[in-house]
Design a protein around this motif. Structure first.
Motif, PDB file in Angstrom:
ATOM      1  N   THR A 204       0.832  -1.213   0.000  1.00 39.49           N
ATOM      2  CA  THR A 204       0.000   0.000   0.000  1.00 39.49           C
ATOM      3  C   THR A 204       0.867   1.264   0.000  1.00 39.49           C
ATOM      4  N   THR A 205       2.060   1.167   0.651  1.00 41.54           N
ATOM      5  CA  THR A 205       2.969   2.325   0.606  1.00 41.54           C
ATOM      6  C   THR A 205       3.455   2.556  -0.816  1.00 41.54           C
ATOM      7  N   ALA A 206       3.809   1.474  -1.499  1.00 43.52           N
ATOM      8  CA  ALA A 206       4.276   1.585  -2.884  1.00 43.52           C
ATOM      9  C   ALA A 206       3.184   2.168  -3.775  1.00 43.52           C
ATOM     10  N   VAL A 207       1.961   1.723  -3.572  1.00 39.87           N
ATOM     11  CA  VAL A 207       0.847   2.245  -4.373  1.00 39.87           C
ATOM     12  C   VAL A 207       0.669   3.741  -4.085  1.00 39.87           C
ATOM     13  N   GLY A 208       0.784   4.102  -2.808  1.00 38.49           N
ATOM     14  CA  GLY A 208       0.623   5.516  -2.428  1.00 38.49           C
ATOM     15  C   GLY A 208       1.708   6.404  -3.018  1.00 38.49           C
ATOM     16  N   LEU A 209       2.918   5.858  -3.142  1.00 42.09           N
ATOM     17  CA  LEU A 209       4.033   6.662  -3.664  1.00 42.09           C
ATOM     18  C   LEU A 209       4.131   6.649  -5.187  1.00 42.09           C
ATOM     19  N   ARG A 210       3.262   5.876  -5.837  1.00 35.45           N
ATOM     20  CA  ARG A 210       3.343   5.742  -7.292  1.00 35.45           C
ATOM     21  C   ARG A 210       3.214   7.109  -7.972  1.00 35.45           C
ATOM     22  N   LEU A 211       2.247   7.896  -7.511  1.00 38.14           N
ATOM     23  CA  LEU A 211       2.030   9.219  -8.096  1.00 38.14           C
ATOM     24  C   LEU A 211       3.226  10.136  -7.837  1.00 38.14           C
ATOM     25  N   THR A 212       3.780  10.026  -6.611  1.00 36.67           N
ATOM     26  CA  THR A 212       4.946  10.850  -6.267  1.00 36.67           C
ATOM     27  C   THR A 212       6.115  10.528  -7.184  1.00 36.67           C
ATOM     28  N   TRP A 213       6.389   9.265  -7.385  1.00 39.14           N
ATOM     29  CA  TRP A 213       7.488   8.863  -8.255  1.00 39.14           C
ATOM     30  C   TRP A 213       7.272   9.312  -9.693  1.00 39.14           C
ATOM     31  N   ARG A 214       6.010   9.231 -10.120  1.00 33.70           N
ATOM     32  CA  ARG A 214       5.720   9.636 -11.495  1.00 33.70           C
ATOM     33  C   ARG A 214       6.092  11.113 -11.697  1.00 33.70           C
ATOM     34  N   HIS A 215       5.838  11.930 -10.672  1.00 35.89           N
ATOM     35  CA  HIS A 215       6.130  13.359 -10.797  1.00 35.89           C
ATOM     36  C   HIS A 215       7.623  13.667 -10.791  1.00 35.89           C
ATOM     37  N   PHE A 216       8.437  12.712 -10.300  1.00 36.07           N
ATOM     38  CA  PHE A 216       9.887  12.896 -10.361  1.00 36.07           C
ATOM     39  C   PHE A 216      10.372  12.962 -11.798  1.00 36.07           C
ATOM     40  N   PHE A 217       9.655  12.326 -12.682  1.00 38.72           N
ATOM     41  CA  PHE A 217      10.117  12.185 -14.066  1.00 38.72           C
ATOM     42  C   PHE A 217       9.267  12.968 -15.070  1.00 38.72           C
ATOM     43  N   THR A 218       8.398  13.857 -14.586  1.00 39.50           N
ATOM     44  CA  THR A 218       7.611  14.685 -15.509  1.00 39.50           C
ATOM     45  C   THR A 218       8.050  16.143 -15.389  1.00 39.50           C
ATOM     46  N   LYS A 219       7.832  16.899 -16.466  1.00 39.89           N
ATOM     47  CA  LYS A 219       8.224  18.310 -16.488  1.00 39.89           C
ATOM     48  C   LYS A 219       7.332  19.092 -15.513  1.00 39.89           C
ATOM     49  N   PRO A 220       7.932  19.883 -14.614  1.00 40.70           N
ATOM     50  CA  PRO A 220       7.099  20.609 -13.651  1.00 40.70           C
ATOM     51  C   PRO A 220       6.212  21.651 -14.322  1.00 40.70           C
ATOM     52  N   THR A 221       5.019  21.813 -13.802  1.00 40.81           N
ATOM     53  CA  THR A 221       4.120  22.819 -14.359  1.00 40.81           C
ATOM     54  C   THR A 221       4.179  24.108 -13.549  1.00 40.81           C
ATOM     55  N   THR A 222       4.859  24.067 -12.413  1.00 39.74           N
ATOM     56  CA  THR A 222       5.001  25.283 -11.601  1.00 39.74           C
ATOM     57  C   THR A 222       6.223  26.063 -12.071  1.00 39.74           C
ATOM     58  N   ILE A 223       6.261  27.361 -11.755  1.00 39.02           N
ATOM     59  CA  ILE A 223       7.425  28.175 -12.098  1.00 39.02           C
ATOM     60  C   ILE A 223       7.904  28.901 -10.846  1.00 39.02           C
ATOM     61  N   GLN A 224       9.148  29.363 -10.863  1.00 45.65           N
ATOM     62  CA  GLN A 224       9.735  30.043  -9.713  1.00 45.65           C
ATOM     63  C   GLN A 224       9.417  31.535  -9.786  1.00 45.65           C
ATOM     64  N   TYR A 225       8.164  31.874  -9.484  1.00 52.19           N
ATOM     65  CA  TYR A 225       7.752  33.276  -9.474  1.00 52.19           C
ATOM     66  C   TYR A 225       8.389  33.967  -8.268  1.00 52.19           C
ATOM     67  N   PRO A 226       8.861  35.218  -8.313  1.00 55.48           N
ATOM     68  CA  PRO A 226       8.742  36.130  -9.449  1.00 55.48           C
ATOM     69  C   PRO A 226       9.938  36.126 -10.398  1.00 55.48           C
ATOM     70  N   GLU A 227      10.958  35.279 -10.118  1.00 53.64           N
ATOM     71  CA  GLU A 227      12.109  35.255 -11.032  1.00 53.64           C
ATOM     72  C   GLU A 227      11.650  34.813 -12.421  1.00 53.64           C
ATOM     73  N   GLU A 228      10.771  33.828 -12.460  1.00 54.24           N
ATOM     74  CA  GLU A 228      10.202  33.392 -13.734  1.00 54.24           C
ATOM     75  C   GLU A 228       8.799  33.952 -13.855  1.00 54.24           C
ATOM     76  N   GLN A 229       8.440  34.343 -15.042  1.00 55.40           N
ATOM     77  CA  GLN A 229       7.115  34.922 -15.266  1.00 55.40           C
ATOM     78  C   GLN A 229       6.342  34.057 -16.255  1.00 55.40           C
ATOM     79  N   PRO A 230       5.058  33.907 -16.014  1.00 53.71           N
ATOM     80  CA  PRO A 230       4.266  33.092 -16.938  1.00 53.71           C
ATOM     81  C   PRO A 230       4.049  33.801 -18.274  1.00 53.71           C
ATOM     82  N   TYR A 231       3.785  33.022 -19.299  1.00 55.96           N
ATOM     83  CA  TYR A 231       3.466  33.597 -20.603  1.00 55.96           C
ATOM     84  C   TYR A 231       1.962  33.773 -20.709  1.00 55.96           C
ATOM     85  N   PHE A 232       1.555  34.916 -21.202  1.00 58.52           N
ATOM     86  CA  PHE A 232       0.136  35.167 -21.383  1.00 58.52           C
ATOM     87  C   PHE A 232      -0.184  35.391 -22.848  1.00 58.52           C
TER      88      PHE A 232
END
Ligand code: SF4
Ligand code: SF4
Length: 154
Positions: free
Chosen positions: A13-41
């Motif tokens: 059950t721990t492995a199942v719970g961490l599955r989503l966490t591990w998946r996010h280790f290998f995907t491109k982040p959708t958050t940005i480091q505001y205010p150093e980075e600014q979103p595109y509009f």
């Protein structure tokens, strides 16, 4: 349930719970480091205005079109020709509706892309005078600034 079955169940059950966490280790982040980075509009974003004081003919059409009367214009006429001395917008009232933009006969007021309207001190108020650039936000820029209202990725 026996001891080893319970241990196995806990590990599984721990492995199942961490599955989503591990998946996010290998995907491109959708958050940005505001205010150093600014979103595109989109270019159609309606943020803080851009204003070109040198082009303004002080006709007041923008102020008349504003549904909440938040544009204040002052001028002097030293030699019969109107000279703009104040073009102030009160952002406590502004709806970002863009109705002030279309009536302008010389196309000197535009909706920009500045959106982060926050300030550290309340005393600075909510108004920007676009003839001087004075206002509560560091984003109080006019189109004389080549970067006014532009946000780019990266
Ligand atoms: S965007 Fe709308 S509310 Fe804001 S100044 Fe222009 S007309 Fe007025
Ligand atoms: S409509 Fe345009 S030219 Fe007329 S006062 Fe407003 S910004 Fe200036």
């Amino acid at each position: 349930m026996g001891y080893f079955t319970r241990v196995w169940h806990g590990v599984k059950t721990t492995a199942v719970g961490l599955r989503l966490t591990w998946r996010h280790f290998f995907t491109k982040p959708t958050t940005i480091q505001y205010p150093e980075e600014q979103p595109y509009f989109s270019p159609f974003e309606r943020g803080l205005h851009e204003f070109e004081p040198d082009k303004c003919i002080v006709c007041h059409l923008c102020a008349k079109a504003c549904p909440v009367e938040c544009i204040k214009i002052e001028s002097v006429s030293p030699a019969g020709k109107k000279q703009l001395t104040k073009y102030e917008i009160d952002y406590a009232k502004c709806l970002f509706c863009s109705l002030c933009v279309d009536p302008c006969p010389v196309d000197c007021i535009h909706m920009g892309q500045q959106y982060d309207l926050s300030a550290y001190e309340r005393v600075h108020g909510t108004r920007i005078d676009f003839t001087t650039g004075e206002g509560p936000w560091r984003t109080a820029r006019t189109s004389a600034d080549p970067d006014a209202g532009l946000r780019r990725e990266g």
